[in-house]
Design a protein around this motif. Sequence first.
Motif, PDB file in Angstrom:
ATOM      1  N   GLU A  40       0.857  -1.192   0.000  1.00 52.07           N
ATOM      2  CA  GLU A  40       0.000   0.000   0.000  1.00 52.07           C
ATOM      3  C   GLU A  40       0.890   1.239   0.000  1.00 52.07           C
ATOM      4  OE1 GLU A  40      -3.043   0.097   2.968  1.00 52.07           O
ATOM      5  OE2 GLU A  40      -4.110  -1.555   2.018  1.00 52.07           O
ATOM      6  N   GLY A  44      -4.319  -2.853  -4.955  1.00 52.15           N
ATOM      7  CA  GLY A  44      -5.453  -3.374  -5.722  1.00 52.15           C
ATOM      8  C   GLY A  44      -5.578  -2.690  -7.079  1.00 52.15           C
ATOM      9  N   GLU A  45      -6.632  -3.017  -7.813  1.00 49.42           N
ATOM     10  CA  GLU A  45      -6.837  -2.413  -9.137  1.00 49.42           C
ATOM     11  C   GLU A  45      -7.023  -0.908  -9.026  1.00 49.42           C
ATOM     12  OE1 GLU A  45      -6.621  -3.260 -12.373  1.00 49.42           O
ATOM     13  OE2 GLU A  45      -5.677  -5.022 -11.477  1.00 49.42           O
ATOM     14  N   LEU A  46      -7.902  -0.490  -8.100  1.00 47.09           N
ATOM     15  CA  LEU A  46      -8.127   0.953  -7.896  1.00 47.09           C
ATOM     16  C   LEU A  46      -6.816   1.623  -7.478  1.00 47.09           C
ATOM     17  CD1 LEU A  46     -10.096   3.409  -7.535  1.00 47.09           C
ATOM     18  CD2 LEU A  46     -10.296   2.682  -5.138  1.00 47.09           C
ATOM     19  N   ALA A  70      -9.667   4.650   0.673  1.00 44.40           N
ATOM     20  CA  ALA A  70     -10.378   4.027  -0.458  1.00 44.40           C
ATOM     21  C   ALA A  70      -9.515   2.911  -1.047  1.00 44.40           C
ATOM     22  CB  ALA A  70     -10.691   5.087  -1.516  1.00 44.40           C
ATOM     23  N   ASP A  71      -8.242   3.212  -1.199  1.00 40.09           N
ATOM     24  CA  ASP A  71      -7.291   2.215  -1.693  1.00 40.09           C
ATOM     25  C   ASP A  71      -7.293   0.991  -0.768  1.00 40.09           C
ATOM     26  OD1 ASP A  71      -5.046   0.940  -2.841  1.00 40.09           O
ATOM     27  OD2 ASP A  71      -3.665   2.076  -1.595  1.00 40.09           O
ATOM     28  N   ARG A  73      -9.532  -0.089   1.405  1.00 41.67           N
ATOM     29  CA  ARG A  73     -10.774  -0.893   1.456  1.00 41.67           C
ATOM     30  C   ARG A  73     -10.858  -1.828   0.244  1.00 41.67           C
ATOM     31  NH1 ARG A  73     -14.843  -2.479   4.383  1.00 41.67           N
ATOM     32  NH2 ARG A  73     -16.782  -2.872   3.300  1.00 41.67           N
ATOM     33  N   GLN A  74     -10.630  -1.275  -0.935  1.00 41.78           N
ATOM     34  CA  GLN A  74     -10.696  -2.127  -2.136  1.00 41.78           C
ATOM     35  C   GLN A  74      -9.614  -3.210  -2.086  1.00 41.78           C
ATOM     36  OE1 GLN A  74     -13.960  -0.956  -3.157  1.00 41.78           O
ATOM     37  NE2 GLN A  74     -13.035  -2.137  -4.805  1.00 41.78           N
ATOM     38  N   HIS A  75      -8.431  -2.824  -1.671  1.00 44.52           N
ATOM     39  CA  HIS A  75      -7.310  -3.764  -1.590  1.00 44.52           C
ATOM     40  C   HIS A  75      -7.625  -4.900  -0.611  1.00 44.52           C
ATOM     41  CE1 HIS A  75      -2.844  -4.289  -0.232  1.00 44.52           C
ATOM     42  NE2 HIS A  75      -3.085  -5.082  -1.235  1.00 44.52           N
ATOM     43  N   THR A  76      -8.212  -4.539   0.521  1.00 42.91           N
ATOM     44  CA  THR A  76      -8.540  -5.546   1.533  1.00 42.91           C
ATOM     45  C   THR A  76      -9.609  -6.504   1.013  1.00 42.91           C
ATOM     46  OG1 THR A  76      -8.000  -3.974   3.294  1.00 42.91           O
ATOM     47  CG2 THR A  76      -9.356  -5.868   3.915  1.00 42.91           C
ATOM     48  N   LEU A  77     -10.654  -5.934   0.405  1.00 39.56           N
ATOM     49  CA  LEU A  77     -11.786  -6.768  -0.042  1.00 39.56           C
ATOM     50  C   LEU A  77     -11.429  -7.608  -1.265  1.00 39.56           C
ATOM     51  CD1 LEU A  77     -14.769  -4.257   0.356  1.00 39.56           C
ATOM     52  CD2 LEU A  77     -14.002  -6.037   1.950  1.00 39.56           C
ATOM     53  N   GLU A  78     -10.625  -7.036  -2.164  1.00 39.74           N
ATOM     54  CA  GLU A  78     -10.396  -7.709  -3.451  1.00 39.74           C
ATOM     55  C   GLU A  78      -9.155  -8.598  -3.464  1.00 39.74           C
ATOM     56  OE1 GLU A  78     -12.427  -4.139  -6.104  1.00 39.74           O
ATOM     57  OE2 GLU A  78     -10.329  -4.653  -6.427  1.00 39.74           O
TER      58      GLU A  78
END
Length: 203
Positions: A40, A44-46, A70-71, A73-78
């Motif tokens: 980080e 992730g993609e975002l 935002a980075d 959250r998406q990274h954690t979920l995806e």
Amino acid sequence: MARAPFITFEGIEGAGKTTLAQQFADWLEAQGVSVVRTREPGGGELGKQLRPIILHQPLDAYTELFLLLADRRQHTLEVILPALRQGIWVVCDRYADSTLMYQGYGRGLDLELLRQLNTIATSGLQPDLTVLIDLPVEIALARANAPNRFEAESIEFHQRIREGYLQEASLAPHRYLVLNGLEPLESLLTQLQAVVCARFPLG
Ligand code: TYD
């Protein structure tokens, strides 16, 4: 443990955590462990799109915070949670602690607010082990080699971050492994391997 271990690497710029994380992941793989290596911002993609903005564009402190969250959250979920649930270890270069240190201790945003927002961004996921490489700011900054907005901050900014890491590590001694960044990398890796072998089943 219902899921695989989640191990993060933290420290000020130039501490050597990226190299140690890579060597650690190489060693895990050599033991037959499946590993996802990530980082980080930008895991992730975002995050791939957000990373250059976060690192190089002048931003208000809250705007910077919201992009990092935002980075995360998406990274954690995806990326992170799906891997852990499949039994794949995750080795991550920086995670939620970096926000507490840089945006909190560094930029002066409220630590309690940051803890709450991190809990949302991570869905409550906490690393099982956080490797903190600690060393004096002057020595670390002289080693840092990828200029970004954070590196350009004052010595005092980085000093507050170093002290923040040590303070947070003292509050969560079981989660944090504090390593002396003045020691050679091989020695840090050996110490880390010993802790990991003692705490997590490798096979
Ligand atoms: P990077 O080039 O990955 O630096 P390093 O090699 O030191 O990890 O840049 C990441 C930068 O982003 C780093 O200077 C710290 C900053 N950062 C924050 O301020 N808050 C955060 O939550 C994260 C994840 C990173």
